[in-house]
Design a protein around this motif. Structure first.
Motif, mmCIF file in Angstrom:
data_model
loop_
_atom_site.group_PDB
_atom_site.id
_atom_site.type_symbol
_atom_site.label_atom_id
_atom_site.label_comp_id
_atom_site.label_asym_id
_atom_site.label_seq_id
_atom_site.Cartn_x
_atom_site.Cartn_y
_atom_site.Cartn_z
ATOM 1 N N ASN A 113 -48.697 13.982 0.814
ATOM 2 C CA ASN A 113 -49.603 14.155 1.945
ATOM 3 C C ASN A 113 -51.034 14.208 1.425
ATOM 4 O O ASN A 113 -51.269 14.311 0.220
ATOM 5 C CB ASN A 113 -49.261 15.443 2.703
ATOM 6 C CG ASN A 113 -47.843 15.410 3.248
ATOM 7 O OD1 ASN A 113 -47.463 14.486 3.950
ATOM 8 N ND2 ASN A 113 -47.048 16.423 2.903
ATOM 9 N N ASN B 100 -43.607 15.817 1.198
ATOM 10 C CA ASN B 100 -42.451 15.873 2.090
ATOM 11 C C ASN B 100 -41.265 15.314 1.320
ATOM 12 O O ASN B 100 -41.288 14.162 0.889
ATOM 13 C CB ASN B 100 -42.679 15.036 3.344
ATOM 14 C CG ASN B 100 -43.643 15.686 4.312
ATOM 15 O OD1 ASN B 100 -44.783 15.263 4.419
ATOM 16 N ND2 ASN B 100 -43.194 16.719 5.000
ATOM 17 N N LEU C 225 -41.456 20.605 3.564
ATOM 18 C CA LEU C 225 -42.757 20.475 2.909
ATOM 19 C C LEU C 225 -42.781 21.379 1.683
ATOM 20 O O LEU C 225 -42.405 22.554 1.772
ATOM 21 C CB LEU C 225 -43.859 20.882 3.889
ATOM 22 C CG LEU C 225 -45.305 20.666 3.448
ATOM 23 C CD1 LEU C 225 -45.624 19.179 3.385
ATOM 24 C CD2 LEU C 225 -46.257 21.373 4.417
ATOM 25 N N THR D 123 -49.600 18.068 -0.971
ATOM 26 C CA THR D 123 -48.243 18.586 -0.796
ATOM 27 C C THR D 123 -47.283 17.401 -0.691
ATOM 28 O O THR D 123 -47.707 16.244 -0.606
ATOM 29 C CB THR D 123 -48.137 19.441 0.466
ATOM 30 O OG1 THR D 123 -48.526 18.659 1.603
ATOM 31 C CG2 THR D 123 -49.013 20.692 0.358
#
Length: 295
Positions: free
Chosen positions: A253, A259, A232, A257
């Motif tokens: 997300n 991934n 992350l 943020t």
């Protein structure tokens, strides 16, 4: 019957090499030809379907020399291009009956039985009286499968068939292909990884007119076990991570943020964790390894 393509090359008049010394073997079942737009998929499909001639190379299907005996191949071929013609104001039932008569089925009762069979297979029987011109995109694609099934083809080619379909139509279309692909060779050309993952027992990744990788989807994923990692990160750190790692993809997300998924033989850092490889990873790795090295 096996389709064998050897040293196939095709360069267009504008200098674009659409097929580059390509070698490929395809057996019975659903075969996914996966590649980005402009990879040469349609050029290869059209060449196999005898709609254009290559500059060099050979194609055989069973004991048929495709390039030397195009009519023999066409008798056992079903071809669904990316887009196909404007339909007259005829019902699906009447249009299929007409196509069946063109294919030499003279007896009306035989045509009726065959038309009912292909309408059932493609889940169009309930709308058989409706004009095909008024069908949705997914229904037209399923009608395309119905008409190519009239001559019981041994080789079926479908070129980008799910492009533009909504999720429900795509699902119905893939179910139809899954049913018809059990007893013959079906080549399914697409740029959508999900289609291949759901449908195909064998696949190849094509780019620049060349085969980058051929494998079963499950074997291709297994090769990457222990080599796909995720962590992350903040959005602002994306460029730094792209520069540092062999980054394959990133997904946002809800909190903005990301991934990121990274391909490395060893764990890249303590903040990474191993994840199950996906077919998308196989695809992105093949394309990245095919990128020219900048000096």
């Amino acid at each position: 019957m096996k389709l064998v393509i050897s040293n196939l090359t095709k360069t267009y008049k504008n200098g674009v090499k659409a097929i580059d010394d390509l070698n490929l073997e395809i057996g019975t079942g659903m075969f996914g030809l996966l590649g980005p737009n402009g990879a040469g998929k349609s050029s290869l499909m059209r060449t196999i379907a005898t709609l254009q001639s290559p500059d060099s190379g050979s194609i055989t299907f069973g004991d048929i020399n495709v390039l030397e005996d195009k009519m023999a191949l066409r008798k056992v071929l079903g071809y669904l291009p990316q887009s196909f013609g404007v339909y007259p104001k005829l019902s699906a039932e009447d249009l299929l009956d007409y196509f069946a008569s063109l294919k030499g089925i003279g007896k009306k009762s035989d045509r009726q039985a065959l038309v009912k069979e292909v309408l059932d297979i493609t889940n169009l029987y309930e709308v058989r009286k409706k004009h095909v011109a008024g069908y949705s995109g997914g229904m037209k694609q399923r009608f395309g499968i119905a008409q190519l099934l009239l001559n019981s083809p041994k080789l079926i080619i479908v070129d980008e068939p799910t492009a533009g379909l909504d999720p429900a139509e795509r699902h119905r279309f893939l179910n139809v292909l899954r049913e018809v692909g059990t007893n013959c060779t079906v080549i399914f050309s697409t740029h959508i990884v999900e289609d291949v993952k759901e449908l195909c027992n064998d696949m190849a990744i094509l780019n620049g007119g060349r085969i980058l990788k051929q494998a079963t989807p499950s074997h291709a994923r297994k090769e990457l076990i222990g080599r796909i990692w995720t962590k992350l990160i903040d959005r602002d750190d994306l460029e730094a991570n792209e520069a540092k790692y062999n980054l394959l993809s990133s997904n946002y997300n809800e909190d903005n943020t990301l991934n990121i998924r990274v391909f490395e033989d060893e764990m890249p850092g303590a903040d990474f964790k191993a994840v199950e490889p996906q077919l998308d990873d196989v695809y992105f790795i093949a394309l990245k390894q095919d990128e020219p090295v900048l000096s």
